[in-house]
Each structure stands twice: as structure tokens, then as C-alpha cells.
Enzyme design. Structure first.
Site, short mmCIF file in Angstrom:
data_model
loop_
_atom_site.label_atom_id
_atom_site.label_comp_id
_atom_site.label_asym_id
_atom_site.label_seq_id
_atom_site.Cartn_x
_atom_site.Cartn_y
_atom_site.Cartn_z
N HIS A 82 45.14 17.68 32.48
CA HIS A 82 44.94 18.61 33.58
C HIS A 82 46.17 18.77 34.45
O HIS A 82 46.10 19.36 35.53
CB HIS A 82 43.74 18.17 34.43
CG HIS A 82 42.47 18.07 33.66
ND1 HIS A 82 42.04 16.90 33.07
CD2 HIS A 82 41.53 19.01 33.36
CE1 HIS A 82 40.89 17.12 32.45
NE2 HIS A 82 40.56 18.38 32.61
N GLY A 83 47.30 18.19 34.04
CA GLY A 83 48.56 18.44 34.72
C GLY A 83 48.81 17.61 35.96
O GLY A 83 49.35 18.14 36.94
#
Length: 242
Positions: free
Chosen positions: A208-209
Site C-alpha cells: 500500500h506504499g
């Protein structure tokens, strides 16, 4: 009927006959005594013949049998002492049984030797080169151990805390500045970040970064908290986690 049965029946019949004859003889003797007394002009009350007991029963009876032969020959103090002794002995037995039960329960609930062995993990720090990160397994979770350079230490200390989602100084997260030890699990959804990557040179979670710096602090992305710091001790060149 067998011969033995016939003999038993005959014996019982003879016993009953003898008992009845004795009773009739006793009654006849009593009646004769009453008659003789009457002839002499004396008034003799009728006396009932008792065969089973010499004590009267019923309303107005005052003669009470003695039970002295059936009472124990001990004083009240000795009886009280015996009662206290039995109560104390019973309490001791129950306490021992309860202690044994609790000890057995706790022993069964205690961790086994292999579980205790997994609770601690030792790492030889001399085998980790400067600027490198190793991943070890501790209690089923990955742990990152990073040997930081002086440049990385300076960068971690120069961060503006107000810009951090979860403000925390680098000094609060390390015991020795050269070594950072964090649990390798992203605080967003539990993914395992990649090492030596991301925008801040620490760890990056591609799911999800989320970006973490070389102190394991969240700098960018959806993760709300910094990476967890496990309990550990550094003694010379040996790292003990747990």
C-alpha cells in the site's frame, strides 16, 4: 424338603414349645402365689411378669436405664482436643490436595522447553557489515537488524519531528546509534516491507506504499505508526532479542 430343612424346622418348633411352656409355668406360679396370699387374708396386687426388660415404659415412668457401660472414659478436654486434631488434620489434607492440583494445572499450562527456546534469539553482530540489514525470525515474526552508517545516523537525527505522523526521536528508538532493531511488519495491514528501499532509505511496503526511514519511523503512506521495537539487549558483539 431336604433333611437339613426338616431338622431346622423341628428345632425351631421345639424352641417355641419350650418358650411357651416356660411362660405358662411362670404365670401359674404367680397365680398360685396370689391365691395363697388371698387365703391368708392378704391383699396382693397383681404383678405383671416381664421377660425382656426390667424397666417400665410409658406415662409416669421415672426409672431410666443406665448407659454408663456404653460411655467413653475420657474427659471433656480430651474430647475437645481430639476434635481439634481431626479438624486440623482434615484441613492439612485438603490444603495439600489443593496445592497439588494447582501445581499440576500450572505445570501443564507452562511453556515447554522448545517454546522457551524460541522466546529468545541471539545474533552475532560482528557478522553484519556496515550499512547492511539482516532479517532474522523471532517468535514467528521477522526482525530487521540494521548496521547504520554515520551518515544514516545523522539523517535520522536531523528529521523535523513535527513532520512525522508518529513523532519519535531516533535516540528513543535505539540503544546504540549504530544498530537499529525493529519488527519487520508494516503497521498498516501487517505486510513485510522490503529492506534498504523506499524514499527514505529504510524500508518500503509495496502493498500500500508505506515508506519508513532508517529509524523505522513512518514517513509517508497509510501506515499510522512507526515500526515496533522489540525487547533486546546488546552485550559486546552479541544481540539477544526477547
Amino acid at each position: 424338603m431336604s433333611v437339613a430343612g426338616k431338622i431346622a424346622a423341628a428345632t425351631a418348633s421345639t424352641t417355641r414349645f419350650t418358650t411357651n411352656v416356660s411362660r405358662m409355668a411362670a404365670r401359674a406360679t404367680t397365680a398360685a402365689g396370689v391365691a395363697s396370699s388371698s387365703k391368708k387374708g392378704m391383699s396382693v396386687p397383681y404383678v405383671q411378669q416381664r421377660f425382656m426388660s426390667g424397666f417400665a415404659a410409658g406415662p409416669g415412668t421415672s426409672k431410666i436405664p443406665s448407659f454408663a457401660d456404653y460411655t467413653k472414659e475420657r474427659s471433656e478436654d480430651s474430647s475437645r482436643a481430639f476434635t481439634y486434631f481431626m479438624l486440623g488434620a482434615s484441613g492439612a489434607v485438603l490444603t495439600t490436595a489443593a496445592q497439588s492440583s494447582v501445581h499440576g494445572f500450572l505445570t501443564n499450562m507452562a511453556a515447554s522447553a522448545d517454546v522457551l527456546a524460541m522466546a529468545k534469539t541471539e545474533v552475532d553482530l560482528s557478522s553484519i557489515p556496515l550499512g547492511k540489514t539482516v532479517t532474522i525470525k523471532w517468535r514467528g515474526k521477522p526482525v530487521f537488524v540494521k548496521h547504520r552508517t554515520q551518515e544514516e545516523i545523522d539523517d535520522a537525527n536531523g528529521v523535523n519531528l513535527k513532520a512525522l505522523p508518529d513523532p519519535q526521536t531516533d535516540a528513543a528508538r535505539v540503544q546504540i546509534p549504530e544498530w537499529i532493531v525493529v519488527v519487520g511488519i508494516c503497521t498498516h495491514l501487517g505486510c513485510v516491507p522490503t529492506t534498504d528501499s523506499g524514499d527514505y532509505g529504510g524500508w518500503y511496503c509495496p502493498c500500500h506504499g508505506s515508506h519508513y526511514d532508517v529509524s523505522g519511523r513512518i514517513r509517508k503512506g497509510p501506515a499510522p505508526l512507526n515500526m515496533e521495537i522489540p525487547e533486546y539487549i546488546i552485550e559486546g558483539e552479541k544481540l539477544t532479542i526477547g
